[in-house]
Design a protein around this motif. Sequence first.
Motif, PDB file in Angstrom:
ATOM      1  N   ASN A 170      17.033  -9.567 -19.081  1.00  0.00           N
ATOM      2  CA  ASN A 170      18.170  -9.885 -18.239  1.00  0.00           C
ATOM      3  C   ASN A 170      19.053  -8.650 -18.105  1.00  0.00           C
ATOM      4  OD1 ASN A 170      17.876 -12.444 -17.204  1.00  0.00           O
ATOM      5  ND2 ASN A 170      19.002 -13.471 -18.828  1.00  0.00           N
ATOM      6  N   PRO A 171      20.022  -8.656 -17.203  1.00  0.00           N
ATOM      7  CA  PRO A 171      20.923  -7.501 -17.073  1.00  0.00           C
ATOM      8  C   PRO A 171      21.678  -7.207 -18.368  1.00  0.00           C
ATOM      9  CG  PRO A 171      21.090  -8.898 -15.137  1.00  0.00           C
ATOM     10  CD  PRO A 171      20.254  -9.651 -16.127  1.00  0.00           C
ATOM     11  N   SER A 172      22.105  -5.952 -18.500  1.00  0.00           N
ATOM     12  CA  SER A 172      22.887  -5.485 -19.653  1.00  0.00           C
ATOM     13  C   SER A 172      22.154  -5.732 -20.962  1.00  0.00           C
ATOM     14  CB  SER A 172      24.265  -6.163 -19.678  1.00  0.00           C
ATOM     15  OG  SER A 172      24.967  -5.933 -18.480  1.00  0.00           O
ATOM     16  N   THR A 173      20.858  -5.488 -20.955  1.00  0.00           N
ATOM     17  CA  THR A 173      20.018  -5.686 -22.137  1.00  0.00           C
ATOM     18  C   THR A 173      19.458  -4.346 -22.599  1.00  0.00           C
ATOM     19  OG1 THR A 173      19.435  -7.949 -21.526  1.00  0.00           O
ATOM     20  CG2 THR A 173      17.918  -6.803 -22.993  1.00  0.00           C
ATOM     21  N   ALA A 174      19.349  -4.167 -23.904  1.00  0.00           N
ATOM     22  CA  ALA A 174      18.803  -2.930 -24.455  1.00  0.00           C
ATOM     23  C   ALA A 174      18.003  -3.246 -25.708  1.00  0.00           C
ATOM     24  CB  ALA A 174      19.916  -1.945 -24.777  1.00  0.00           C
ATOM     25  N   LEU A 175      16.875  -2.582 -25.874  1.00  0.00           N
ATOM     26  CA  LEU A 175      16.046  -2.800 -27.058  1.00  0.00           C
ATOM     27  C   LEU A 175      15.232  -1.560 -27.379  1.00  0.00           C
ATOM     28  CD1 LEU A 175      12.864  -3.325 -25.942  1.00  0.00           C
ATOM     29  CD2 LEU A 175      13.907  -5.465 -25.226  1.00  0.00           C
ATOM     30  N   ASN A 176      14.833  -1.478 -28.641  1.00  0.00           N
ATOM     31  CA  ASN A 176      13.915  -0.443 -29.097  1.00  0.00           C
ATOM     32  C   ASN A 176      12.599  -1.096 -29.506  1.00  0.00           C
ATOM     33  OD1 ASN A 176      15.710   1.779 -28.830  1.00  0.00           O
ATOM     34  ND2 ASN A 176      16.705   1.215 -30.758  1.00  0.00           N
ATOM     35  N   VAL A 177      11.504  -0.388 -29.278  1.00  0.00           N
ATOM     36  CA  VAL A 177      10.165  -0.901 -29.583  1.00  0.00           C
ATOM     37  C   VAL A 177       9.551  -0.043 -30.676  1.00  0.00           C
ATOM     38  CG1 VAL A 177       7.885  -1.437 -28.664  1.00  0.00           C
ATOM     39  CG2 VAL A 177       9.906  -1.682 -27.199  1.00  0.00           C
ATOM     40  N   HIS A 178       9.117  -0.683 -31.763  1.00  0.00           N
ATOM     41  CA  HIS A 178       8.482   0.027 -32.877  1.00  0.00           C
ATOM     42  C   HIS A 178       7.135  -0.643 -33.172  1.00  0.00           C
ATOM     43  CE1 HIS A 178      12.386   1.923 -33.534  1.00  0.00           C
ATOM     44  NE2 HIS A 178      12.926   0.720 -33.601  1.00  0.00           N
ATOM     45  N   PHE A 179       6.072  -0.066 -32.676  1.00  0.00           N
ATOM     46  CA  PHE A 179       4.727  -0.587 -32.910  1.00  0.00           C
ATOM     47  C   PHE A 179       3.963   0.382 -33.809  1.00  0.00           C
ATOM     48  CE2 PHE A 179       3.730  -3.660 -29.180  1.00  0.00           C
ATOM     49  CZ  PHE A 179       4.887  -4.371 -29.468  1.00  0.00           C
ATOM     50  N   THR A 180       3.351  -0.145 -34.861  1.00  0.00           N
ATOM     51  CA  THR A 180       2.507   0.653 -35.753  1.00  0.00           C
ATOM     52  C   THR A 180       1.157  -0.046 -35.890  1.00  0.00           C
ATOM     53  OG1 THR A 180       3.197  -0.482 -37.786  1.00  0.00           O
ATOM     54  CG2 THR A 180       4.578   1.362 -37.021  1.00  0.00           C
ATOM     55  N   ALA A 181       0.310   0.511 -36.734  1.00  0.00           N
ATOM     56  CA  ALA A 181      -1.000  -0.087 -36.947  1.00  0.00           C
ATOM     57  C   ALA A 181      -0.915  -1.405 -37.690  1.00  0.00           C
ATOM     58  CB  ALA A 181      -1.897   0.889 -37.718  1.00  0.00           C
ATOM     59  N   SER A 182       0.195  -1.678 -38.365  1.00  0.00           N
ATOM     60  CA  SER A 182       0.310  -2.901 -39.161  1.00  0.00           C
ATOM     61  C   SER A 182       1.461  -3.817 -38.739  1.00  0.00           C
ATOM     62  CB  SER A 182       0.506  -2.536 -40.639  1.00  0.00           C
ATOM     63  OG  SER A 182       1.682  -1.760 -40.806  1.00  0.00           O
ATOM     64  N   GLN A 183       2.304  -3.371 -37.813  1.00  0.00           N
ATOM     65  CA  GLN A 183       3.494  -4.150 -37.497  1.00  0.00           C
ATOM     66  C   GLN A 183       3.898  -3.963 -36.038  1.00  0.00           C
ATOM     67  OE1 GLN A 183       4.918  -5.950 -40.006  1.00  0.00           O
ATOM     68  NE2 GLN A 183       6.680  -6.787 -38.909  1.00  0.00           N
ATOM     69  N   ARG A 184       4.439  -5.025 -35.436  1.00  0.00           N
ATOM     70  CA  ARG A 184       5.051  -4.957 -34.106  1.00  0.00           C
ATOM     71  C   ARG A 184       6.511  -5.405 -34.246  1.00  0.00           C
ATOM     72  NH1 ARG A 184       1.374  -8.903 -30.713  1.00  0.00           N
ATOM     73  NH2 ARG A 184       1.513 -10.026 -32.691  1.00  0.00           N
ATOM     74  N   GLU A 185       7.430  -4.499 -33.962  1.00  0.00           N
ATOM     75  CA  GLU A 185       8.841  -4.805 -34.145  1.00  0.00           C
ATOM     76  C   GLU A 185       9.637  -4.478 -32.890  1.00  0.00           C
ATOM     77  OE1 GLU A 185       9.458  -4.209 -38.947  1.00  0.00           O
ATOM     78  OE2 GLU A 185      10.012  -2.565 -37.596  1.00  0.00           O
ATOM     79  N   ILE A 186      10.554  -5.386 -32.562  1.00  0.00           N
ATOM     80  CA  ILE A 186      11.504  -5.187 -31.465  1.00  0.00           C
ATOM     81  C   ILE A 186      12.908  -5.216 -32.064  1.00  0.00           C
ATOM     82  CG2 ILE A 186      12.472  -6.131 -29.338  1.00  0.00           C
ATOM     83  CD1 ILE A 186       9.719  -5.082 -28.895  1.00  0.00           C
ATOM     84  N   GLU A 187      13.708  -4.223 -31.755  1.00  0.00           N
ATOM     85  CA  GLU A 187      15.105  -4.203 -32.171  1.00  0.00           C
ATOM     86  C   GLU A 187      15.955  -4.505 -30.941  1.00  0.00           C
ATOM     87  OE1 GLU A 187      18.365  -1.150 -34.202  1.00  0.00           O
ATOM     88  OE2 GLU A 187      16.428  -0.415 -33.484  1.00  0.00           O
ATOM     89  N   LEU A 188      16.500  -5.717 -30.885  1.00  0.00           N
ATOM     90  CA  LEU A 188      17.304  -6.133 -29.736  1.00  0.00           C
ATOM     91  C   LEU A 188      18.756  -5.741 -29.979  1.00  0.00           C
ATOM     92  CD1 LEU A 188      17.403  -7.535 -27.011  1.00  0.00           C
ATOM     93  CD2 LEU A 188      17.644  -9.729 -28.203  1.00  0.00           C
ATOM     94  N   LEU A 189      19.243  -4.785 -29.214  1.00  0.00           N
ATOM     95  CA  LEU A 189      20.584  -4.227 -29.412  1.00  0.00           C
ATOM     96  C   LEU A 189      21.655  -4.964 -28.618  1.00  0.00           C
ATOM     97  CD1 LEU A 189      19.564  -0.474 -29.084  1.00  0.00           C
ATOM     98  CD2 LEU A 189      19.953  -1.736 -31.204  1.00  0.00           C
ATOM     99  N   ALA A 190      21.281  -5.454 -27.450  1.00  0.00           N
ATOM    100  CA  ALA A 190      22.253  -6.123 -26.582  1.00  0.00           C
ATOM    101  C   ALA A 190      21.514  -6.957 -25.556  1.00  0.00           C
ATOM    102  CB  ALA A 190      23.144  -5.088 -25.875  1.00  0.00           C
ATOM    103  N   GLY A 191      22.194  -8.019 -25.074  1.00  0.00           N
ATOM    104  CA  GLY A 191      21.656  -8.782 -23.962  1.00  0.00           C
ATOM    105  C   GLY A 191      20.710  -9.902 -24.340  1.00  0.00           C
ATOM    106  N   GLU A 192      19.763 -10.193 -23.428  1.00  0.00           N
ATOM    107  CA  GLU A 192      18.903 -11.367 -23.558  1.00  0.00           C
ATOM    108  C   GLU A 192      17.506 -11.052 -23.045  1.00  0.00           C
ATOM    109  OE1 GLU A 192      19.519 -16.107 -22.712  1.00  0.00           O
ATOM    110  OE2 GLU A 192      20.098 -14.722 -21.116  1.00  0.00           O
ATOM    111  N   VAL A 193      16.491 -11.508 -23.794  1.00  0.00           N
ATOM    112  CA  VAL A 193      15.103 -11.258 -23.399  1.00  0.00           C
ATOM    113  C   VAL A 193      14.272 -12.541 -23.509  1.00  0.00           C
ATOM    114  CG1 VAL A 193      15.086  -8.823 -24.029  1.00  0.00           C
ATOM    115  CG2 VAL A 193      14.481 -10.544 -25.739  1.00  0.00           C
TER     116      VAL A 193
END
Length: 345
Positions: free
Chosen positions: A152-175
């Motif tokens: 959605n608008p005004s949304t920000a996130l970081n994506v951290h994918f490794t061989a053993s883990q999938r991680e999303i860091e949701l900083l703001a907004g809505e997904v």
Amino acid sequence: MKNKHTALHVQAAEWIVKLTADDPDERAQARAALAQLTLENTQQAEATARLERFINLAERVSASAPSSAEPAQAGQQPAIVANTLRQYLHLHQQSRSLAKIRKPLMLWLLMLLPAWGLMQTAPLAVLFADVRTTAGVYDNQQLKDGSQIRLNPSTALNVHFTASQREIELLAGEVYLDVAKDKQRPFVIHTRQGQIQALGTRFIVRVTPDDTLLTMLESRTQVTPGWPTLKTLAAPQVVSAGQMVRFSADKLSNLPDIHAGMTESAFKQHRLVVQNTPLSEVLETLQQHRPGVILYDAKAMKQILVTAVLPLDDTDRALDLLCENFTSLTVSQYSRFFVTVNIQH
């Protein structure tokens, strides 16, 4: 008439300086004096009312500033506005050429208020996020693992994918997330209030400065409120399709169940569906979907509960619908980037 209007701006600036003083006692005295002024100036009711609306607006800007936890990111803007007004008063005392002063003052306000709003909604972490949308902008993406994500608008996130883990860091907004299955790599969403581990597929996550809202559309997730680094994690709770929960760092609350299909359809069609939701939360959501600033008294708006379906891709229409349903509300739009919402008593 021109001199009268200019004098009103000078008076407004003087009151704003008083109401934005560092000393809370000075601010309280200023508010009491303003109330007395309103009572005494019955013959100039219209001018006084305009002045008070202007001052209330500036006071809410100052009062809604973030705490000192993030001074470099957002806390400086109200001080800049107050300092600008103090400089304006100094110029006024040294020169009676009011026509030359009025324009710089209004120009400063028009420049500083949008900047303050930007710093409120976009601190540095958000500005440099891996994926980010701005006000009024939607985005659909496919992650490397095949998961689908809608921002959605005004949304920000970081994506951290490794061989053993999938991680999303949701900083703001809505997904909205439709998670691809991968038994070897758990899919975890981190927010400031805790973490959500996907045990299934589709769900919606929204973050605010105070809490995280999870809406389950299909299958299940496991929610763990708290800060791992501080070892304050609460017991995990499984959330199933049709359920909604709101959690902060130290507690989790179950909300009324939702119709998963209707909620998913509304999200994809950019509609906000709310049931007995505080108006302050509704306005906060609308803020994320439009540029500029919506100013309102969050404490007063929290007492009004809203049940409605509102268009998020037309926030002007959404505000009109709120006014139609709550006749005590008034919306004043000074520009596309500057809107106030007030309650008439």
